[in-house]
Design an enzyme around this catalytic site. Structure first.
Site, mmCIF file in Angstrom:
data_model
loop_
_atom_site.group_PDB
_atom_site.id
_atom_site.type_symbol
_atom_site.label_atom_id
_atom_site.label_comp_id
_atom_site.label_asym_id
_atom_site.label_seq_id
_atom_site.Cartn_x
_atom_site.Cartn_y
_atom_site.Cartn_z
ATOM 1 N N ASN A 1 0.858 -1.184 0.000
ATOM 2 C CA ASN A 1 0.000 0.000 0.000
ATOM 3 C C ASN A 1 0.899 1.240 0.000
ATOM 4 O O ASN A 1 1.659 1.466 0.955
ATOM 5 C CB ASN A 1 -0.901 -0.025 1.241
ATOM 6 C CG ASN A 1 -1.833 1.173 1.289
ATOM 7 O OD1 ASN A 1 -1.408 2.298 1.042
ATOM 8 N ND2 ASN A 1 -3.083 0.949 1.622
ATOM 9 N N HIS B 1 1.087 6.352 1.489
ATOM 10 C CA HIS B 1 1.926 7.334 2.193
ATOM 11 C C HIS B 1 2.927 8.034 1.275
ATOM 12 O O HIS B 1 3.430 9.095 1.606
ATOM 13 C CB HIS B 1 2.670 6.677 3.353
ATOM 14 C CG HIS B 1 1.767 6.378 4.513
ATOM 15 N ND1 HIS B 1 0.514 6.917 4.647
ATOM 16 C CD2 HIS B 1 1.946 5.603 5.609
ATOM 17 C CE1 HIS B 1 -0.038 6.477 5.760
ATOM 18 N NE2 HIS B 1 0.808 5.671 6.366
ATOM 19 N N HIS C 1 -5.601 3.533 -1.723
ATOM 20 C CA HIS C 1 -6.940 3.853 -1.218
ATOM 21 C C HIS C 1 -7.332 5.223 -1.768
ATOM 22 O O HIS C 1 -6.709 6.225 -1.434
ATOM 23 C CB HIS C 1 -6.898 3.878 0.322
ATOM 24 C CG HIS C 1 -8.219 4.116 0.969
ATOM 25 N ND1 HIS C 1 -8.400 4.067 2.328
ATOM 26 C CD2 HIS C 1 -9.448 4.418 0.465
ATOM 27 C CE1 HIS C 1 -9.663 4.317 2.635
ATOM 28 N NE2 HIS C 1 -10.315 4.548 1.518
ATOM 29 N N ARG D 1 -9.560 7.934 -1.308
ATOM 30 C CA ARG D 1 -10.487 8.387 -0.267
ATOM 31 C C ARG D 1 -11.402 9.476 -0.802
ATOM 32 O O ARG D 1 -11.032 10.227 -1.713
ATOM 33 C CB ARG D 1 -9.721 8.940 0.937
ATOM 34 C CG ARG D 1 -8.831 7.928 1.629
ATOM 35 C CD ARG D 1 -8.256 8.538 2.896
ATOM 36 N NE ARG D 1 -9.315 8.783 3.839
ATOM 37 C CZ ARG D 1 -9.588 8.014 4.899
ATOM 38 N NH1 ARG D 1 -8.840 6.956 5.155
ATOM 39 N NH2 ARG D 1 -10.586 8.309 5.698
ATOM 40 N N ARG E 1 -7.184 12.828 0.301
ATOM 41 C CA ARG E 1 -6.078 13.369 1.096
ATOM 42 C C ARG E 1 -4.711 12.852 0.650
ATOM 43 O O ARG E 1 -3.697 13.457 0.924
ATOM 44 C CB ARG E 1 -6.293 13.102 2.586
ATOM 45 C CG ARG E 1 -6.159 11.652 2.984
ATOM 46 C CD ARG E 1 -6.181 11.496 4.489
ATOM 47 N NE ARG E 1 -7.508 11.687 5.044
ATOM 48 C CZ ARG E 1 -7.919 11.119 6.188
ATOM 49 N NH1 ARG E 1 -7.086 10.386 6.881
ATOM 50 N NH2 ARG E 1 -9.140 11.295 6.637
ATOM 51 N N HIS E 2 -4.681 11.708 -0.018
ATOM 52 C CA HIS E 2 -3.381 11.242 -0.538
ATOM 53 C C HIS E 2 -3.498 10.841 -2.023
ATOM 54 O O HIS E 2 -3.111 11.600 -2.893
ATOM 55 C CB HIS E 2 -2.729 10.163 0.341
ATOM 56 C CG HIS E 2 -3.658 9.144 0.930
ATOM 57 N ND1 HIS E 2 -4.454 8.350 0.182
ATOM 58 C CD2 HIS E 2 -3.884 8.788 2.224
ATOM 59 C CE1 HIS E 2 -5.139 7.537 0.969
ATOM 60 N NE2 HIS E 2 -4.828 7.792 2.234
ATOM 61 N N GLU F 1 -8.605 0.346 -2.924
ATOM 62 C CA GLU F 1 -9.544 0.370 -1.789
ATOM 63 C C GLU F 1 -10.446 1.576 -1.957
ATOM 64 O O GLU F 1 -9.970 2.671 -2.287
ATOM 65 C CB GLU F 1 -8.787 0.525 -0.477
ATOM 66 C CG GLU F 1 -7.876 -0.607 -0.145
ATOM 67 C CD GLU F 1 -7.024 -0.280 1.072
ATOM 68 O OE1 GLU F 1 -7.192 0.789 1.683
ATOM 69 O OE2 GLU F 1 -6.170 -1.096 1.390
ATOM 70 N N THR G 1 -6.930 6.768 9.836
ATOM 71 C CA THR G 1 -6.831 5.671 8.876
ATOM 72 C C THR G 1 -8.096 4.832 9.023
ATOM 73 O O THR G 1 -8.901 5.084 9.920
ATOM 74 C CB THR G 1 -5.547 4.826 9.116
ATOM 75 O OG1 THR G 1 -5.492 3.774 8.149
ATOM 76 C CG2 THR G 1 -5.513 4.221 10.497
ATOM 77 N N THR G 2 -8.288 3.854 8.138
ATOM 78 C CA THR G 2 -9.500 3.028 8.186
ATOM 79 C C THR G 2 -9.653 2.412 9.578
ATOM 80 O O THR G 2 -8.713 1.834 10.120
ATOM 81 C CB THR G 2 -9.395 1.900 7.133
ATOM 82 O OG1 THR G 2 -8.958 2.484 5.915
ATOM 83 C CG2 THR G 2 -10.729 1.221 6.935
ATOM 84 N N GLU H 1 -11.002 -9.401 3.037
ATOM 85 C CA GLU H 1 -9.741 -9.004 3.656
ATOM 86 C C GLU H 1 -10.029 -8.839 5.142
ATOM 87 O O GLU H 1 -10.829 -7.983 5.540
ATOM 88 C CB GLU H 1 -9.210 -7.689 3.060
ATOM 89 C CG GLU H 1 -7.909 -7.276 3.755
ATOM 90 C CD GLU H 1 -7.261 -6.032 3.141
ATOM 91 O OE1 GLU H 1 -7.518 -5.741 1.952
ATOM 92 O OE2 GLU H 1 -6.506 -5.362 3.854
ATOM 93 N N HIS I 1 -3.824 -4.340 7.740
ATOM 94 C CA HIS I 1 -3.939 -3.236 8.689
ATOM 95 C C HIS I 1 -3.054 -3.427 9.916
ATOM 96 O O HIS I 1 -3.232 -4.355 10.678
ATOM 97 C CB HIS I 1 -5.384 -2.968 9.138
ATOM 98 C CG HIS I 1 -5.599 -1.490 9.302
ATOM 99 N ND1 HIS I 1 -5.085 -0.790 10.369
ATOM 100 C CD2 HIS I 1 -6.196 -0.585 8.496
ATOM 101 C CE1 HIS I 1 -5.380 0.483 10.222
ATOM 102 N NE2 HIS I 1 -6.039 0.647 9.087
ATOM 103 N N GLY J 1 1.190 -1.354 4.277
ATOM 104 C CA GLY J 1 1.633 -0.042 3.822
ATOM 105 C C GLY J 1 2.541 0.687 4.788
ATOM 106 O O GLY J 1 3.756 0.771 4.577
HETATM 107 N N1 PXP Z 1 -5.886 -2.931 4.153
HETATM 108 C C1 PXP Z 1 -6.813 -1.959 4.248
HETATM 109 C C2 PXP Z 1 -8.221 -2.301 3.879
HETATM 110 C C3 PXP Z 1 -6.477 -0.662 4.654
HETATM 111 O O1 PXP Z 1 -7.431 0.291 4.733
HETATM 112 C C4 PXP Z 1 -5.120 -0.365 4.943
HETATM 113 C C5 PXP Z 1 -4.727 1.026 5.322
HETATM 114 O O2 PXP Z 1 -4.980 1.892 4.264
HETATM 115 C C6 PXP Z 1 -4.189 -1.400 4.823
HETATM 116 C C7 PXP Z 1 -4.587 -2.676 4.444
HETATM 117 C C8 PXP Z 1 -2.741 -1.178 5.101
HETATM 118 O O3 PXP Z 1 -2.575 -0.901 6.467
HETATM 119 P P1 PXP Z 1 -1.178 -0.427 7.005
HETATM 120 O O4 PXP Z 1 -0.849 0.872 6.328
HETATM 121 O O5 PXP Z 1 -1.406 -0.275 8.477
HETATM 122 O O6 PXP Z 1 -0.198 -1.506 6.668
#
Ligand code: PXP
Length: 266
Positions: free
Chosen positions: A8, A11, A44, A46, A50-51, A71, A101-102, A152, A201, A223
């Site tokens: 991901n 960032h 993602h 959004r 924002r990113h 996403e 974050t989510t 997921e 996540h 990510g």
């Molecule tokens: N999976 C989903 C559905 C997410 O929303 C995120 C964060 O955007 C991630 C995975 C990745 O999470 P992390 O950045 O904490 O590794």
């Protein structure tokens, strides 16, 4: 079989958007991840942009040679963008404008008809449909009822349990084991229903090993920790190290831990 690893790269876009500049390039980051052994790229889009921006999705679609997973919230606006850009996969996630974050998985049972209709449109366009959910039987059953091909499982609670030195104490260990148990049970149930199982996540070099040992898990979406590591090690090395940790099913005990800034946050 080693599970797939999607990186991901939101960032990278966060740094770019901090200056509304053109660098760092999300596309360059994606290609570096692919060259280092990533199986795919996750971004993602959004509602507040924002990113990641809409243009990033188009560019990534044109340049990636592996796999693009986008996403997005389960809305008409977002599903139309998916139909216009045709990523390989879409992961439906909940979205709250005030969240950092989510926060947890989508409550699929509470919005079954909306999600079912979006999954139907995605599948008609041959986009692989995944839903980000908490590791709960009711959500897995609801996800299955939408026709999604993958769930997921949200690893946020497991990741939270592994934070800090608390896990060396018995109560901390118990919490980690309880969260691992929930994830294992959920993965087994989802696989029994014929759903593919992804996770994501809060996963880090320090906690990924136990999740990689869950046989049903076919895909990781990671990510923050990889991009954080990349600041010191470079993106290529950061991806390579995570690829290795998943392949071996082992935690990497020292990565980042001596460099992070937890004291400043507490
Ligand atoms: N999976 C989903 C559905 C997410 O929303 C995120 C964060 O955007 C991630 C995975 C990745 O999470 P992390 O950045 O904490 O590794």
């Amino acid at each position: 079989m080693t599970a797939r690893l999607n990186i991901n790269i939101d960032h990278v876009a966060t740094v770019r958007q901090a200056r509304r500049a053109s660098e760092p390039s999300v596309v360059a980051a994606a290609l570096a991840c692919e060259q280092a052994g990533a199986d795919g790229i996750t971004v993602h889009l959004r509602g507040d942009r924002r990113h990641i921006q809409d243009g990033d999705i188009h560019l990534l679609r044109e340049t990636l040679v592996t796999y693009l997973n986008v996403e997005m919230a389960a809305t008409d606006e977002m599903s139309q963008i998916a139909l216009d850009t045709l990523p390989d996969a879409v992961t439906l996630v909940p979205e709250n404008p005030n969240e950092i974050t989510t926060e947890g998985g989508l409550n699929v049972s509470a919005s079954l008809e909306v999600v079912r209709s979006i999954v139907g449109r995605l599948r008609e366009a041959e986009i692989f449909a995944s839903i980000f959910i908490d590791p709960e039987a009711a959500q897995i059953e609801a996800a299955r009822a939408t026709g999604a091909q993958q769930v997921e499982l949200c690893t946020a609670n497991y990741a939270e349990a592994t934070l800090g030195a608390r896990h060396t104490r018995a109560d901390g260990r118990e919490r980690i084991d309880a969260e691992l148990h929930r994830l294992r049970e959920a993965a087994t149930l989802a696989a029994q229903y014929g759903l593919r199982v992804a996770v994501g996540h809060g996963l880090t070099y320090r906690n990924v090993g136990a999740i990689a040992a869950i046989e049903e898990v076919e895909e990781f979406n990671i990510g923050h920790n990889i991009v954080a590591r990349a600041l010191f090690a470079g993106l290529h090395e950061a991806v390579r190290e995570m690829r290795g940790a998943i392949r071996e099913g082992t935690n990497v005990k020292t990565k980042n831990s001596f460099l992070d800034n937890r004291a400043a946050l507490s």
